[in-house]
Design a protein around this motif. Sequence first.
Motif, mmCIF file in Angstrom:
data_model
loop_
_atom_site.group_PDB
_atom_site.id
_atom_site.type_symbol
_atom_site.label_atom_id
_atom_site.label_comp_id
_atom_site.label_asym_id
_atom_site.label_seq_id
_atom_site.Cartn_x
_atom_site.Cartn_y
_atom_site.Cartn_z
ATOM 1 N N THR A 12 36.469 -31.273 76.237
ATOM 2 C CA THR A 12 36.695 -29.940 75.700
ATOM 3 C C THR A 12 36.309 -29.989 74.229
ATOM 4 O OG1 THR A 12 38.998 -30.448 75.186
ATOM 5 C CG2 THR A 12 38.562 -29.379 77.310
ATOM 6 N N ALA A 13 35.973 -28.831 73.675
ATOM 7 C CA ALA A 13 35.511 -28.779 72.291
ATOM 8 C C ALA A 13 36.252 -27.700 71.518
ATOM 9 C CB ALA A 13 34.011 -28.506 72.252
ATOM 10 N N THR A 14 36.574 -28.034 70.292
ATOM 11 C CA THR A 14 37.197 -27.092 69.369
ATOM 12 C C THR A 14 36.341 -27.038 68.116
ATOM 13 O OG1 THR A 14 39.371 -27.750 70.183
ATOM 14 C CG2 THR A 14 39.302 -26.530 68.103
ATOM 15 N N GLU A 15 35.929 -25.841 67.725
ATOM 16 C CA GLU A 15 35.103 -25.732 66.527
ATOM 17 C C GLU A 15 35.949 -25.990 65.287
ATOM 18 O OE1 GLU A 15 31.354 -23.193 64.844
ATOM 19 O OE2 GLU A 15 32.512 -22.375 66.511
ATOM 20 N N VAL A 16 35.374 -26.738 64.355
ATOM 21 C CA VAL A 16 36.041 -27.098 63.112
ATOM 22 C C VAL A 16 35.783 -26.003 62.081
ATOM 23 C CG1 VAL A 16 36.132 -28.809 61.246
ATOM 24 C CG2 VAL A 16 35.820 -29.557 63.621
ATOM 25 N N ALA A 17 36.829 -25.591 61.382
ATOM 26 C CA ALA A 17 36.708 -24.565 60.339
ATOM 27 C C ALA A 17 35.864 -25.091 59.179
ATOM 28 C CB ALA A 17 38.093 -24.165 59.838
ATOM 29 N N MET A 66 28.221 -23.908 73.513
ATOM 30 C CA MET A 66 29.477 -24.652 73.378
ATOM 31 C C MET A 66 30.639 -23.712 73.073
ATOM 32 S SD MET A 66 30.701 -27.771 73.464
ATOM 33 C CE MET A 66 29.425 -28.894 72.948
ATOM 34 N N ARG A 67 30.396 -22.741 72.201
ATOM 35 C CA ARG A 67 31.454 -21.778 71.892
ATOM 36 C C ARG A 67 31.883 -21.027 73.146
ATOM 37 N NH1 ARG A 67 27.945 -20.598 67.311
ATOM 38 N NH2 ARG A 67 28.791 -21.770 65.561
ATOM 39 N N ALA A 68 30.907 -20.639 73.948
ATOM 40 C CA ALA A 68 31.208 -19.871 75.166
ATOM 41 C C ALA A 68 31.867 -20.745 76.233
ATOM 42 C CB ALA A 68 29.934 -19.241 75.720
ATOM 43 N N ALA A 69 31.397 -21.974 76.394
ATOM 44 C CA ALA A 69 31.887 -22.848 77.470
ATOM 45 C C ALA A 69 33.174 -23.582 77.093
ATOM 46 C CB ALA A 69 30.806 -23.864 77.848
ATOM 47 N N GLY A 70 33.360 -23.856 75.795
ATOM 48 C CA GLY A 70 34.556 -24.571 75.369
ATOM 49 C C GLY A 70 34.534 -26.060 75.660
ATOM 50 N N GLY A 71 33.365 -26.570 76.026
ATOM 51 C CA GLY A 71 33.247 -27.997 76.311
ATOM 52 C C GLY A 71 31.983 -28.283 77.083
ATOM 53 N N GLY A 72 31.878 -29.497 77.576
ATOM 54 C CA GLY A 72 30.697 -29.897 78.319
ATOM 55 C C GLY A 72 30.822 -31.330 78.762
ATOM 56 N N GLU A 73 29.699 -32.026 78.759
ATOM 57 C CA GLU A 73 29.660 -33.426 79.164
ATOM 58 C C GLU A 73 28.758 -34.199 78.209
ATOM 59 O OE1 GLU A 73 29.912 -32.733 84.009
ATOM 60 O OE2 GLU A 73 27.996 -33.295 83.095
ATOM 61 N N LEU A 74 29.140 -35.444 77.954
ATOM 62 C CA LEU A 74 28.292 -36.366 77.208
ATOM 63 C C LEU A 74 27.830 -37.449 78.175
ATOM 64 C CD1 LEU A 74 30.267 -36.758 73.877
ATOM 65 C CD2 LEU A 74 28.123 -35.524 74.235
ATOM 66 N N HIS A 75 26.522 -37.668 78.213
ATOM 67 C CA HIS A 75 25.930 -38.632 79.127
ATOM 68 C C HIS A 75 25.366 -39.813 78.346
ATOM 69 C CE1 HIS A 75 25.598 -35.819 82.714
ATOM 70 N NE2 HIS A 75 25.977 -35.018 81.725
#
Length: 149
Positions: A93-98, A75-84
């Motif tokens: 898209t995904a942003t990591e939470v601190a 996820m860190r490398a791709a920055g997102g994905g898909e939810l099925h």
Amino acid sequence: MSTHVQKPGWFTVNVFNRLVAWMTRRGISVWGSRVLAVRGRKSGQWRTTPVNLLTLDGRQYLVAPRGHVQWTHNMRAAGGGELHLGKHVDPFTATEVADDDKTPILRAYLKRWKAEVGVFFAGVGPDSPDDQLRRIAPDHPVFEITLKG
């Protein structure tokens, strides 16, 4: 960054995860379950795993109860994905939470799924003090997801 990982046992891999993924692929969500698809950081191939989608204050999150596992690295490398869910696919898209911002998210996640995943949180639960949730935060990646379109 923490390197905390708790590998699943045989029952989880061969029975529980497969059952939840099978149901989710057929459109039956088990307490918010989805099948996460994310491209592998090395292979570029789609990788899938069942996850629990948390909605909190109008935002959606993916929490890694087992720690820094393969899907979190991808996820860190791709920055997102898909939810099925069944035939429905939501690209995101995904942003990591601190770590400092995870306390209310971890509390809500544990409140919803402690019976399923509580064993992976070192005795910390939804009613634990904030300092205990902050202590375990580095061991559990959290991603805020934003659906595309």
